[in-house]
Design an enzyme around this catalytic site. Structure first.
Site, PDB file in Angstrom:
ATOM      1  N   THR A 133      31.907  32.796  43.412  1.00 17.46           N
ATOM      2  CA  THR A 133      32.889  31.841  42.895  1.00 17.46           C
ATOM      3  C   THR A 133      33.839  32.504  41.905  1.00 17.46           C
ATOM      4  OG1 THR A 133      33.033  29.948  41.397  1.00 17.46           O
ATOM      5  CG2 THR A 133      31.049  31.218  41.251  1.00 17.46           C
ATOM      6  N   LYS A 162      25.669  32.920  38.762  1.00 19.04           N
ATOM      7  CA  LYS A 162      26.408  33.520  39.892  1.00 19.04           C
ATOM      8  C   LYS A 162      26.897  34.920  39.494  1.00 19.04           C
ATOM      9  CE  LYS A 162      27.407  32.053  43.383  1.00 19.04           C
ATOM     10  NZ  LYS A 162      26.703  32.021  44.712  1.00 19.04           N
TER      11      LYS A 162
END
Ligand code: NAD
Ligand code: TYD
Length: 352
Positions: A133, A162
């Site tokens: 992301t 992430k």
């Protein structure tokens, strides 16, 4: 077309289901194995149209289970992995950060270990493709865009997990020579998105005449990309991307939350036959999200120039299509919002 066995993790989720559908339909010679734990966000109803295809197979498993991942990779000769499985909702990461460390960090490392063990002596032509992301880059001020070289500066437990997983993927490439690459994408919207994220949640609430909880002043900016354009980018990067590289994917489509919400209200008034301005009255400003990033915006020049990908849909058209889809698929929405969803909704919004 070469025959390949391809593992797609998180294929029962929002983006994963679009990637599975694209690959199953476009590449009949690929055997697609969709591995998913089927958390609240994973739904096999997202894949009804491909479940009987001969080149599709579903495996229910948890990527946090290291033994299961090692065994699966030993049993099956995967040529490539597209790794999407993750806990993906920022608000849930604020309520329960540890869950995100397990799924996003440990889960990714387990897959890397399993791929490394399976591909030890013959990693040529293999690929571990990690889907990430733009939130790992942190928050932009009014100017500038995230490029592939922007430093990591995550603020939420979700983006921190992430970011950590991205670092592990690159570390396995640099340290062990694992053939890996990463792409970082902006906010996706489209069909089959679980109605806890802004766009499907607000479509659902507008339809049901429920309050629209806008965090803070609604001035935060996101760069929205149609999910099928993300899936197309993943296809292009999977086939043409260079091992060891990073590609940013984005829509060049920045909206403040409040402008986007007002646009959704106007479209929905028209579609539901309500007088113009009716749905906007549902807007309710609530306590801001903790650590709320102000602005995300992606520079996808590298992907456009090197691999020739461009988004296919204008936002207004994509949003109309998306709203139509949710209005026409009430049964799907009902299916995924029964059970634990009600409890989540009360806990999440009563304290605001
Ligand atoms: P999602 O929450 O809709 O789907 C995630 C899927 O992963 C679900 O099917 C879930 O069951 C599965 N999963 C979760 N934990 C698992 C585990 N331990 N083992 C096996 N499966 C597990 O998420 P999404 O929005 O489709 O996002 C997919 C990926 O894309 C994520 O890695 C996310 O970080 C990334 N991404 C999302 C966006 C976005 O706007 N949604 C943007 C950029 C990148
Ligand atoms: P979201 O869809 O959760 O995506 P992300 O936080 O990963 O970008 O939220 C998009 C934007 O909408 C974000 O700025 C937070 C805001 N938002 C609200 O104002 N109200 C809500 O109920 C939700 C879920 C999000």
């Amino acid at each position: 077309m070469m025959k390949k066995t391809l593992l797609i993790t998180g294929g029962a989720g929002f983006i994963g289901s679009h990637v599975v559908r694209l690959f199953v339909n476009k590449y009949p010679d690929y055997h697609i194995v969709n591995l998913d734990k089927l958390t609240y966000a994973g739904n096999l109803a997202n894949l009804k149209d491909v479940e009987d295809k001969p080149n599709y197979e579903f495996v229910k498993a948890d990527i946090v289970d290291s033994e299961a991942m090692l065994n699966l990779f030993q049993q099956r000769q995967f040529d490539a992995v597209i790794h999407l499985a993750a806990e993906s909702h920022v608000d849930r990461s604020i309520s329960n950060p540890t869950e995100f460390v397990f799924a996003n960090v440990i889960g990714t490392v387990n897959l890397l270990n399993a791929a490394r063990a399976a591909w030890k002596d013959h990693s040529e032509g293999k690929l571990f493709y990690h889907i990430s992301t733009d939130e790992v880059y942190g928050s932009l001020g009014e100017e500038g865009l995230f490029t592939e070289t922007t430093g990591y500066d995550p603020h939420s437990p979700y983006s921190a997990s992430k970011a950590s997983s991205d670092h592990f993927v690159r570390a396995y490439h640099d340290t062990f020579g694992l053939p890996a690459l990463v792409s970082n994408c902006s906010n996706n919207y489209g069909s089959f998105q679980f109605p806890e994220k802004l766009i499907p949640l607000f479509i659902n609430n507008i339809r049901n005449n429920k309050a629209l909880p806008v965090y803070g002043k609604g001035e935060n900016i996101r760069d929205w990309l149609w999910v099928e354009d993300h899936a197309r980018a993943i296809d292009v990067i999977f086939h043409q991307g260079k091992v060891g590289e990073t590609y940013n994917i984005g829509g060049h489509n920045e909206w403040t939350n409040i402008d986007l919400i007002k646009l959704m209200c106007a479209i929905m008034d028209r579609k539901l036959g309500r007088e113009a301005g009716t749905s906007e009255k549902l807007i309710s400003y609530v306590k801001d999200r903790a650590g709320h990033d102000l602005r995300y915006a992606i520079d996808s020049t590298k992907l456009q120039k090197e691999l020739g990908w461009v988004p296919s849909l204008q936002f207004e058209e994509g949003l109309e299509k998306t709203i139509d889809w949710y209005l026409e698929n009430e049964a799907w929405l009902h299916g995924v919002t029964s059970g634990d969803y009600q409890k989540y909704y009360e806990e999440q919004y009563q304290k605001r």
